[in-house]
Design an enzyme around this catalytic site. Sequence first.
Site, mmCIF file in Angstrom:
data_model
loop_
_atom_site.group_PDB
_atom_site.id
_atom_site.type_symbol
_atom_site.label_atom_id
_atom_site.label_comp_id
_atom_site.label_asym_id
_atom_site.label_seq_id
_atom_site.Cartn_x
_atom_site.Cartn_y
_atom_site.Cartn_z
ATOM 1 N N LYS A 79 0.847 -1.203 0.000
ATOM 2 C CA LYS A 79 0.000 0.000 0.000
ATOM 3 C C LYS A 79 0.879 1.250 0.000
ATOM 4 O O LYS A 79 0.662 2.173 -0.760
ATOM 5 C CB LYS A 79 -0.928 -0.025 1.215
ATOM 6 N N ARG B 68 -5.164 -4.375 5.674
ATOM 7 C CA ARG B 68 -5.733 -5.699 5.977
ATOM 8 C C ARG B 68 -7.132 -5.873 5.381
ATOM 9 O O ARG B 68 -7.758 -6.907 5.577
ATOM 10 C CB ARG B 68 -5.734 -5.945 7.487
ATOM 11 N N GLU C 251 -4.930 -6.837 14.582
ATOM 12 C CA GLU C 251 -4.436 -5.516 14.180
ATOM 13 C C GLU C 251 -5.572 -4.487 14.213
ATOM 14 O O GLU C 251 -5.337 -3.302 14.447
ATOM 15 C CB GLU C 251 -3.809 -5.571 12.772
ATOM 16 N N LYS D 227 9.250 -0.813 14.210
ATOM 17 C CA LYS D 227 9.829 -0.468 12.895
ATOM 18 C C LYS D 227 10.806 0.687 13.046
ATOM 19 O O LYS D 227 11.896 0.670 12.455
ATOM 20 C CB LYS D 227 8.722 -0.017 11.928
HETATM 21 O O1 F6P Z 1 3.179 -3.076 9.801
HETATM 22 C C1 F6P Z 1 1.820 -3.316 9.617
HETATM 23 C C2 F6P Z 1 1.366 -2.978 8.219
HETATM 24 O O2 F6P Z 1 1.309 -1.613 8.054
HETATM 25 C C3 F6P Z 1 0.017 -3.628 7.919
HETATM 26 O O3 F6P Z 1 -1.043 -2.902 8.392
HETATM 27 C C4 F6P Z 1 0.077 -3.765 6.439
HETATM 28 O O4 F6P Z 1 -0.867 -4.673 5.968
HETATM 29 C C5 F6P Z 1 1.500 -4.214 6.257
HETATM 30 O O5 F6P Z 1 2.232 -3.511 7.237
HETATM 31 C C6 F6P Z 1 2.091 -3.982 4.903
HETATM 32 O O6 F6P Z 1 2.078 -2.633 4.539
HETATM 33 P P1 F6P Z 1 2.268 -2.184 3.035
HETATM 34 O O7 F6P Z 1 1.159 -2.779 2.232
HETATM 35 O O8 F6P Z 1 2.218 -0.689 3.035
HETATM 36 O O9 F6P Z 1 3.599 -2.694 2.560
#
Ligand code: F6P
Length: 510
Positions: free
Chosen positions: A195, A255, A340, A481
């Site tokens: 995302k 999610r 989550e 993170k």
């Molecule tokens: O660290 C959690 C998170 O932000 C989740 O909510 C999400 O699904 C995952 O990491 C992956 O995020 P992205 O799709 O931005 O790589």
Amino acid sequence: MTNTADCWTRLEQAERETLKALFAADDGRVGRYSGTLAPGDGDILFDWSKTHLSDELVAGFEALAQAAGFDAAREVMLSGDMANPTEGRAAEHTAQRGIGADESVAEADAFHMRMRGLVEAIHDGVFGQIRHLIHIGIGGSALGPALAINALARPTAEWRAPVDVHVVSNIDGNALEAAFEACDPATTMIAVASKTFTTIETMTNAASAVQWLEESGVSDPYGKVVALTASPDKAVEWGIDETRVLPFSESVGGRYSLWSSIGFPVAMAIGWDGFAAFLDGAAAVDRHFADTDGFANLPLRAAFADLMYVQLRGCQTRAVFAYDERLGLFPDYLQQLEMESNGKSVTADGKPLGRQSAPITWGGVGTDAQHAVFQLLHQGTIEVPVDFIAVKQPGHDLDPAHHAILLTNCFAQGAALMAGKENDDAARAYPGNRPSATILCDAMTPATLGALIAFHEHRTFANAVLLGINPFDQFGVELGKQIANQIAAGEGDGFDPGTEALLAAAGLKD
Ligand code: F6P
């Protein structure tokens, strides 16, 4: 109008009856505590009769839903208003299925058409012969595709997916190497699903996958990469041509994103018509959720039971067992969806929650789990509400005895948990009165899987509203993170002595 605190007091004071007493007092209980949805090409039965919900508790939870403003909150989410106030945006996964603000539905349709065009072009050979797809993503960008492909893209005597999909999430290079091993680079495409298009695990894996194509002699490795993202500019900047960037809206949570272009590998494996049926199955549940009030609303009913177990009976976990290999990844998927979304200790307006948040979701596959963890469910001192999920039609051509034994065992476990058995030898006695709910699908089809997932999305949302939580943010994942990034950048001295010692022992710090 009463407030939620009064409603909780009323719920805490309600009569606590045993499952046997609830059944004995009402010979219509199975019918009244079960419901059916028909998302398309088969029904799904939701049997909540073996839970401790009573008519008194249901009335109490209906009052709680009213006091918590459930109808208005549902309207806010389904109409594309600000359902996610802490991040200042809507939560528009249902718009992907055709239910939401007109402009959001139109945008989702346009993005789907773009995705369909690319899927069909690949299937038609525009990118040469493509036999493999390595889908790289993590969390919501991987769990949904992995679940759906495992459930829907299994080869049969008559059918084999045109492209075999390997979902890689972990930064541990062993995961990516296993995918390389299974694929011929000359006929492989890479999907980078993120995302944000910044997640370190995904971006590192994506870079290594491009390098693998290059080192294997593929002349234009970036030309074999597709981006699935709500940050299309970042994907283009990273090196992916705009024609192979499949965007989705920022208002679709990670999610909750399987319905968007994150579902690209699913469409690659089962074809566009299958993916469209998957969306339609979810939309059927959306309509039920939107149009049905109180106890008759099946996701809301499930949330009543969930809250009863955590808030009134002190259960800290809930278990989900899929009695079907095709749904083997369903517990993993639900872990992210539920934990989550609702693992929070403040309300949407930042006040202390003042009660337990979501329980720990765990589970596995039946019958395997029976021979491993069910001992605790039957005789342990901790009450665990269990969901069983089963499918009437088998997904294989072997002797029907396999499936009959599978289903028989599923139903036997629910019966045994509830009935228990006396024995003069305490070690051999079963206390019984242990709850379970059963979801029985006619067949494992795209529409059924879409409906099952949408049911759980709405169940999670209903839990959140009744607790006052915002289920659409996830600030709790950020701190770890940040610390990892500090360490990687050689910054951030002065961690606790234990962490400093581990970093030194692993050679990551002097
Ligand atoms: O660290 C959690 C998170 O932000 C989740 O909510 C999400 O699904 C995952 O990491 C992956 O995020 P992205 O799709 O931005 O790589």
